[in-house]
Every structure is written in structure tokens, then in C-alpha cells.
Design a protein around this motif. Structure first.
Motif, short mmCIF file in Angstrom:
data_model
loop_
_atom_site.label_atom_id
_atom_site.label_comp_id
_atom_site.label_asym_id
_atom_site.label_seq_id
_atom_site.Cartn_x
_atom_site.Cartn_y
_atom_site.Cartn_z
N GLU A 151 0.82 -1.37 0.00
CA GLU A 151 0.01 0.11 0.00
C GLU A 151 0.81 1.33 0.16
N GLY A 152 2.21 0.95 0.00
CA GLY A 152 3.18 2.23 -0.19
C GLY A 152 3.82 1.99 -1.61
N ASN A 153 4.90 2.51 -1.82
CA ASN A 153 5.78 2.63 -3.03
C ASN A 153 6.95 2.00 -3.13
N LEU A 154 7.41 1.11 -1.94
CA LEU A 154 8.44 0.15 -2.26
C LEU A 154 8.45 -0.77 -3.35
N ASN A 155 9.40 -1.08 -4.03
CA ASN A 155 9.40 -2.13 -5.22
C ASN A 155 9.73 -3.50 -4.30
N PHE A 156 8.59 -4.01 -3.61
CA PHE A 156 8.96 -5.39 -3.13
C PHE A 156 9.20 -6.45 -4.04
N ASP A 157 8.88 -6.58 -5.22
CA ASP A 157 9.13 -7.59 -5.93
C ASP A 157 10.87 -7.75 -6.19
N ARG A 158 11.40 -6.39 -6.32
CA ARG A 158 12.79 -6.17 -6.39
C ARG A 158 13.47 -6.69 -4.91
N ILE A 159 12.79 -6.21 -4.06
CA ILE A 159 13.46 -6.59 -2.69
C ILE A 159 13.55 -7.95 -2.29
N PHE A 160 12.01 -8.93 -2.76
CA PHE A 160 12.20 -10.18 -2.58
C PHE A 160 13.33 -10.70 -3.58
N GLU A 161 13.47 -10.41 -4.63
CA GLU A 161 14.59 -11.08 -5.34
C GLU A 161 15.92 -10.79 -4.67
N LYS A 162 16.25 -9.77 -4.04
CA LYS A 162 17.48 -9.49 -3.88
C LYS A 162 17.54 -10.34 -2.30
N ALA A 163 16.55 -10.37 -1.49
CA ALA A 163 16.43 -11.15 -0.48
C ALA A 163 16.75 -12.73 -0.51
N ARG A 164 16.32 -13.32 -1.55
CA ARG A 164 16.54 -14.50 -1.86
C ARG A 164 18.09 -14.59 -2.26
N ASP A 165 18.42 -13.83 -3.18
CA ASP A 165 19.85 -13.82 -3.26
C ASP A 165 20.83 -13.76 -2.05
N ALA A 166 20.30 -12.91 -1.32
CA ALA A 166 21.17 -12.57 -0.01
C ALA A 166 21.06 -13.76 0.91
N HIS A 167 20.22 -14.75 0.94
CA HIS A 167 19.84 -15.90 1.92
C HIS A 167 19.25 -15.27 2.95
N VAL A 168 18.32 -14.48 3.00
CA VAL A 168 17.55 -14.02 4.25
C VAL A 168 16.57 -15.26 4.41
N ARG A 169 16.51 -15.73 5.68
CA ARG A 169 15.50 -16.72 6.09
C ARG A 169 14.30 -16.30 6.59
N TYR A 170 14.10 -15.15 7.09
CA TYR A 170 12.85 -14.60 7.68
C TYR A 170 12.70 -13.33 7.59
N MET A 171 11.53 -13.13 6.99
CA MET A 171 11.30 -11.61 6.65
C MET A 171 10.02 -11.45 7.45
N LEU A 172 10.26 -10.43 8.51
CA LEU A 172 9.27 -10.13 9.71
C LEU A 172 8.65 -8.71 9.21
N VAL A 173 7.34 -8.73 9.24
CA VAL A 173 6.43 -7.83 8.96
C VAL A 173 6.49 -6.72 10.07
N GLU A 174 6.56 -5.60 10.05
CA GLU A 174 6.72 -4.62 11.19
C GLU A 174 6.16 -3.27 10.82
N GLN A 175 5.16 -2.62 11.60
CA GLN A 175 4.47 -1.28 11.16
C GLN A 175 4.59 -0.71 12.45
N ASP A 176 5.57 0.12 12.74
CA ASP A 176 5.60 0.76 13.95
C ASP A 176 4.65 1.87 14.23
N ASP A 177 3.98 2.42 13.18
CA ASP A 177 2.98 3.34 13.06
C ASP A 177 1.95 3.06 12.15
N CYS A 178 0.71 2.54 12.90
CA CYS A 178 -0.25 2.09 11.76
C CYS A 178 -1.52 3.28 11.49
#
Length: 249
Positions: free
Chosen positions: A201-228
């Protein structure tokens, strides 16, 4: 990669153990299987293990107050053993000496020892960035300096997509730069006006973030929203979960 919920989003619903237990149940009902414990009331590690087990959850990361890490990192590691959590995190460190009286040299001295102790006890020290880590220091920024001054075996980074963007960085590029030392990351979207938003619902390019996260061997992607932004935090976490599911997670 597994998706999870950073409980700091729900900190107002974790002020007592009774409320904390109910929050874990509601997070599990959304569909999350992993959590980060941060911003909650005090808890007994055995109690947490029982509440996680009964809800089919795993705690994969924590944020521990500085005073606890500095006082006895071995004891912190022992508590994490009880609920089988490898990653021990520091939520922030004030880098502004004039404002906070903390120097980067102090960080190096104090947390090299913390990281060493945690590693000796089978844990991995994780540092969570905000935007301040993108202040320039000489020809680089603090986050890069941290990556240079600590070995990958000593310290990892809980890279936060919103705060990287807020600091003027590219979240996907930084995932690549910190490859193999970002086992856990924070996902939060960046909306116009520097607002934290539900994923998608914002403007970050998450498809690219997910691609690079896989390449970087990220294990856990944790959703955080400090301010709702006045919305129900549970509803925000549920919409973020639906977005991640739509992306195949």
C-alpha cells in the motif's frame, strides 16, 4: 524464506502476560508461523516457550535492551535457549555524540564483546538499522562502517526496508551489499509523506526486494509497522500477510 510478524507492531497489546498470550493467539490466527519478540512486557522464557508451542509459533529473533546485553550476554543467550531462538537483536544504538552522548567507538568496544559472548553460546548478534545509520562518516555511511568493522561471523543486520529508504538508501541494493549476513529482515512499506504503510500500500518495489532477499539468503522476513496511522494494528498485519501470500509466500 519464511514470513513472520514483528510483535513491536502490537506492543500496546502485549503489556501484560495475559494480553501477550492473547496477541500470540491472534497472530497465529492470521496465519503467521514465526514471530519476533520485541516491545513486550517481561516474560519468563519457559512461559514464552509454552505460549509459542500452543499456538504453533516459533520465535526466530528478539530485540533485547542494551542494559541486559551489556550486563550479561551469556545469561541472555541461556534464556534464548529455552525457546530455541538463535538470533539476538539490538534494536538501535544512538550514534549522535552531541545529542545522546554515545560514540561509535563505544559501540565497537561494547558490542564486540557482546557479539563474541553470544557466538560462544551458539547465538548470532543482529543489529537493526534506522535512518541514522545512513549518516555519512568520511567517505561512507555508518551502516557500511559497521559491516566493515565487524566480521560477518560476529554480527548480522536486521535490515529494515522502510528505514533504509528513509535514510536515502535502496533497500534491494543494501540487501545485496550485506548478502549472507541478513538472515532476518524487517518488511515495512514507505508511503508518501514518510508514512509507514501496510505492505503493497506504499511505494517500495517489493518484487525487487524479494528477489535480492533470496539472493542474499534471507531466512525470515518479519512484517513490522511501528505506526499504523490510527488503524487497528492486527488489521494492518492481516493485510500485509495477504499481500505476502499473493506474492507466493
Amino acid at each position: 524464506m519464511e514470513i513472520g510478524a514483528q510483535l513491536y507492531t502490537l506492543r500496546d497489546f502485549c503489556k501484560t502476560t495475559e494480553a501477550f498470550a492473547e496477541t500470540l493467539r491472534r497472530v497465529a490466527d492470521i496465519g503467521y508461523k514465526t514471530v519476533q519478540v520485541s516491545g513486550t512486557c517481561a516474560y519468563d522464557p519457559a512461559w514464552l516457550k509454552e505460549r509459542l508451542t500452543e499456538n504453533g509459533l516459533r520465535c526466530v529473533l528478539t530485540h533485547i535492551p542494551r542494559e541486559e546485553l551489556l550486563a550479561d550476554a551469556a545469561a541472555v543467550a541461556a534464556r534464548h535457549d529455552v525457546f530455541d531462538c538463535r538470533y539476538v537483536g539490538l534494536g538501535c544504538f544512538p550514534l549522535d555524540e552531541e545529542k545522546d552522548g554515545c560514540r561509535y567507538a563505544d559501540f565497537l568496544e561494547q558490542y564486540r564483546l557482546v557479539a563474541k559472548t553470544l557466538r560462544e553460546h551458539g547465538k548470532y548478534f543482529m543489529y537493526h538499522n534506522h535512518d541514522a545509520e545512513f549518516r555519512r562518516v568520511g567517505n561512507t555511511v555508518y551502516l557500511e562502517k559497521m559491516a566493515e568493522d565487524f566480521l560477518p561471523t560476529e554480527m548480522g543486520f536486521t535490515l529494515d526496508t522502510f528505514w533504509v529508504q528513509a535514510g536515502g538508501g535502496d533497500p534491494a541494493a543494501w540487501l545485496s551489499r550485506l548478502s549472507d549476513r541478513v538472515p532476518c529482515i524487517h518488511l515495512k512499506d514507505f508511503a508518501y509523506g514518510r508514512k509507514m504503510a501496510v505492505l503493497g500500500e506504499g511505494n517500495l518495489n517489493f518484487d525487487r526486494i524479494f528477489e535480492k532477499a533470496r539472493d542474499a539468503h534471507v531466512r525470515y522476513m518479519l512484517v513490522e509497522q511501528d505506526d499504523c496511522n490510527g488503524e487497528d494494528p492486527f488489521a494492518c498485519l492481516k493485510r500485509s500477510y495477504a499481500y505476502l501470500r499473493s506474492r507466493g509466500f
